[in-house]
Design a protein around this motif. Structure first.
Motif, mmCIF file in Angstrom:
data_model
loop_
_atom_site.group_PDB
_atom_site.id
_atom_site.type_symbol
_atom_site.label_atom_id
_atom_site.label_comp_id
_atom_site.label_asym_id
_atom_site.label_seq_id
_atom_site.Cartn_x
_atom_site.Cartn_y
_atom_site.Cartn_z
ATOM 1 N N GLU A 1 8.251 -0.502 -0.184
ATOM 2 C CA GLU A 1 8.103 -1.907 -0.583
ATOM 3 C C GLU A 1 9.412 -2.666 -0.399
ATOM 4 O OE1 GLU A 1 5.537 -3.434 -4.051
ATOM 5 O OE2 GLU A 1 7.553 -3.234 -4.900
ATOM 6 N N LYS B 1 -4.126 2.413 8.670
ATOM 7 C CA LYS B 1 -3.659 1.815 9.924
ATOM 8 C C LYS B 1 -2.980 2.824 10.847
ATOM 9 C CE LYS B 1 -3.226 -2.761 7.859
ATOM 10 N NZ LYS B 1 -2.321 -3.883 7.501
ATOM 11 N N ALA C 1 -4.798 -8.072 3.482
ATOM 12 C CA ALA C 1 -3.782 -7.112 3.041
ATOM 13 C C ALA C 1 -4.128 -6.555 1.667
ATOM 14 C CB ALA C 1 -2.407 -7.780 3.012
ATOM 15 N N ASN D 1 -1.175 2.293 14.431
ATOM 16 C CA ASN D 1 0.282 2.425 14.321
ATOM 17 C C ASN D 1 0.798 3.825 14.624
ATOM 18 O OD1 ASN D 1 0.387 -0.250 13.563
ATOM 19 N ND2 ASN D 1 0.488 0.180 11.372
ATOM 20 N N GLN E 1 3.312 1.723 -2.229
ATOM 21 C CA GLN E 1 4.594 1.537 -1.545
ATOM 22 C C GLN E 1 5.720 1.194 -2.508
ATOM 23 O OE1 GLN E 1 4.775 -0.324 2.202
ATOM 24 N NE2 GLN E 1 2.938 0.683 2.928
ATOM 25 N N GLN F 1 10.180 -3.032 3.406
ATOM 26 C CA GLN F 1 9.388 -4.077 4.052
ATOM 27 C C GLN F 1 9.901 -5.463 3.642
ATOM 28 O OE1 GLN F 1 7.715 -2.963 6.354
ATOM 29 N NE2 GLN F 1 6.164 -1.421 5.841
ATOM 30 N N TRP G 1 -6.516 -3.476 1.707
ATOM 31 C CA TRP G 1 -5.868 -2.185 1.980
ATOM 32 C C TRP G 1 -5.052 -1.717 0.786
ATOM 33 C CZ3 TRP G 1 -8.660 -0.361 5.379
ATOM 34 C CH2 TRP G 1 -9.025 -1.034 6.535
ATOM 35 N N LYS G 2 -4.464 -2.664 0.059
ATOM 36 C CA LYS G 2 -3.708 -2.280 -1.138
ATOM 37 C C LYS G 2 -4.638 -1.694 -2.201
ATOM 38 C CE LYS G 2 -0.120 -4.663 -2.241
ATOM 39 N NZ LYS G 2 0.828 -5.706 -2.717
ATOM 40 N N THR H 1 0.570 8.709 5.670
ATOM 41 C CA THR H 1 0.142 7.513 6.377
ATOM 42 C C THR H 1 -1.009 6.875 5.627
ATOM 43 O OG1 THR H 1 -1.348 8.846 7.750
ATOM 44 C CG2 THR H 1 0.830 8.378 8.652
ATOM 45 N N ASP I 1 1.794 2.759 6.391
ATOM 46 C CA ASP I 1 1.068 2.111 5.291
ATOM 47 C C ASP I 1 0.486 3.115 4.298
ATOM 48 O OD1 ASP I 1 -0.750 2.993 7.269
ATOM 49 O OD2 ASP I 1 -2.299 1.640 6.529
#
Length: 433
Positions: free
Chosen positions: A97, A134, A291, A138, A117, A100, A294-295, A131, A113
């Motif tokens: 976190e 994504k 976003a 990625n 995080q 980023q 996904w969180k 991972t 991801d």
């Protein structure tokens, strides 16, 4: 070397070298690479096993081997950020976190991801090869790692890889330590490959009535020119957590990340294909809302810093061919229903990586163990693997954490013996090795 327990005497020996504020009863706080090396030298002298970790959120069960945890969470420095080269070098205790956040003003991101995080450190993500969904676009953790500094059991610090994207000098030693779970050495520095932040992102939720029909639809998507960032098959409980509705027994969650026109074009194509297949694109989220989906998915993953009171939580990772993901999830769902257990599960239809989170009351522990054994038998018949990543309330002592040995297991043991002949770093933490 036979592992020994920490005593007041040998703890005092270490405190005199590092400082008392860095040594607790069952925990060493390293604040520099020098501290890590001194801790390793102390472990060699005393015969005590070191368990390297970041914040310990995803600590791996290791049985009854005595030892002491070596925390790298105070090593949080950003050593070098080469924005023009899309690379960054950091110490292992930096959380994803925070990293980023450092990169965001430059329009860059680390293309990893994993969940949580805010507590997942860079070193932890690398050591555990963690991972998220994504991964489809990625890539794996090892694809993002350009170089490492690693303190070995001998006390020597080595550098693997380099600090530039094009590095072809000798063997790719990075891959040896990525995913090794701290059994071969303690990572003290990571050099990572970055990517530009996509201008737009979207998530589409395709509701379905059966695992099979969604898997067929996903195959059409994956075989097409479209470039989804993630294609996850989820059960009804996960669908409800993500979108707040309970209208679907299962669903497909598809992510896109690109320029705005490219994202919209792919969403339109997905919508049209859904109509052709008799499926309904029921949910759509853009930007920050995408976003957030996904969180929320990541938050379904348990960790040790957030224990569940009065209940057990079990987290499995299934590894199969991507064409077998739907079969694994369907078997898991049917078996959990039979045992009357609460199951959240999702799996990548392009990666073959599935996640199954089982919850229940303590008196259901026996049913949970039976569920794991039955699922593992099914998956191993498909030549896949089921690994226990998290087990609470003593379940780890009742369940084989690893299942069948991976291919090349004897080679892995030889590498472990060569790099750590005295057993400074934890045995049993990786594949039972």
């Amino acid at each position: 070397m036979k592992a020994t327990s920490v005593t007041t005497h040998n703890r005092e020996q270490l405190a005199s070298r590092l400082g008392r504020e860095k040594v607790q009863k069952d925990l060493i706080f390293a604040e520099s690479e020098k501290d890590v090396v001194q801790a390793i030298q102390w472990a060699k002298e005393t015969g005590i096993t070191l368990f390297p970790e970041g914040r310990g959120a995803f600590r791996t069960e290791t049985g009854e081997v005595p030892g002491i945890r070596l925390s790298l969470e105070r090593m949080t420095g950003v050593v070098e950020h080469s924005a023009g080269d899309l690379t960054i070098t950091v110490q292992p205790g930096v959380t994803l976190e925070r990293l980023q956040g450092v990169l965001q003003p430059h329009g860059q991101m680390l293309p990893l991801d994993p969940p949580w995080q805010g507590v997942t450190t860079v070193g932890g993500a690398v050591a555990l090869a963690r991972t998220g969904p994504k991964r489809l676009k990625n890539g794996q953790v090892r694809d993002a790692v350009l170089g490492l500094r690693v303190a070995l059991a001998s006390g020597k610090v080595i550098r693997t890889g380099g600090k530039v994207v094009k590095n072809v000098a000798g063997y790719d030693m990075n891959k040896l330590f990525v995913g090794s779970m701290g059994t071969l050495g303690a990572i003290t520095e990571c050099t990572l490959k970055l990517r530009p932040v996509p201008a737009d992102q979207a998530v589409a939720g395709v509701a379905g009535k059966s695992w099979g029909e969604l898997a067929v639809f996903a195959r059409r998507l994956l075989d097409s020119p479209l470039e989804p960032s993630a294609v996850e098959l989820v059960n009804g409980r996960v669908w409800e957590e993500l979108f707040g509705t309970d209208t679907s027994p299962c669903g497909l969650v598809v992510g896109f990340g690109d320029e705005v026109p490219a994202v919209q074009s792919q969403l339109d194509r997905l919508h049209n294909w859904g109509k052709e297949e008799g499926l309904h694109l029921e949910e759509e989220r853009r930007g920050d809302e995408a976003a957030g989906i996904w969180k929320r998915l990541g938050r379904l993953t348990p960790h040790h810093l957030r224990p569940a009171m009065g209940r057990f939580t079990l987290k499995l990772k299934g590894i199969t061919l991507s064409t077998q993901t739907a079969t694994l999830l369907e078997k898991g769902e049917l078996s959990a229903r039979k045992q009357e257990l609460r199951l959240f599960q999702w799996g990548g239809l392009g990666t073959g990586i599935s996640h199954l989170v089982l919850q229940g009351h303590r008196e259901q522990s026996e049913q949970a163990a039976e569920w794991v054994h039955a699922l593992r038998r099914t998956v191993e018949e498909m030549q896949g693997y089921v690994v226990v990543e998290h087990a609470s309330d003593g379940l780890s002592s009742r369940i084989d954490l690893w299942g069948r040995k991976p291919g090349g297991f004897s080679l892995m043991k030889n590498i472990k013996s060569a790099l750590d002949p005295e057993g400074i770093f934890p045995p049993g933490r990786f594949g039972g090795m």
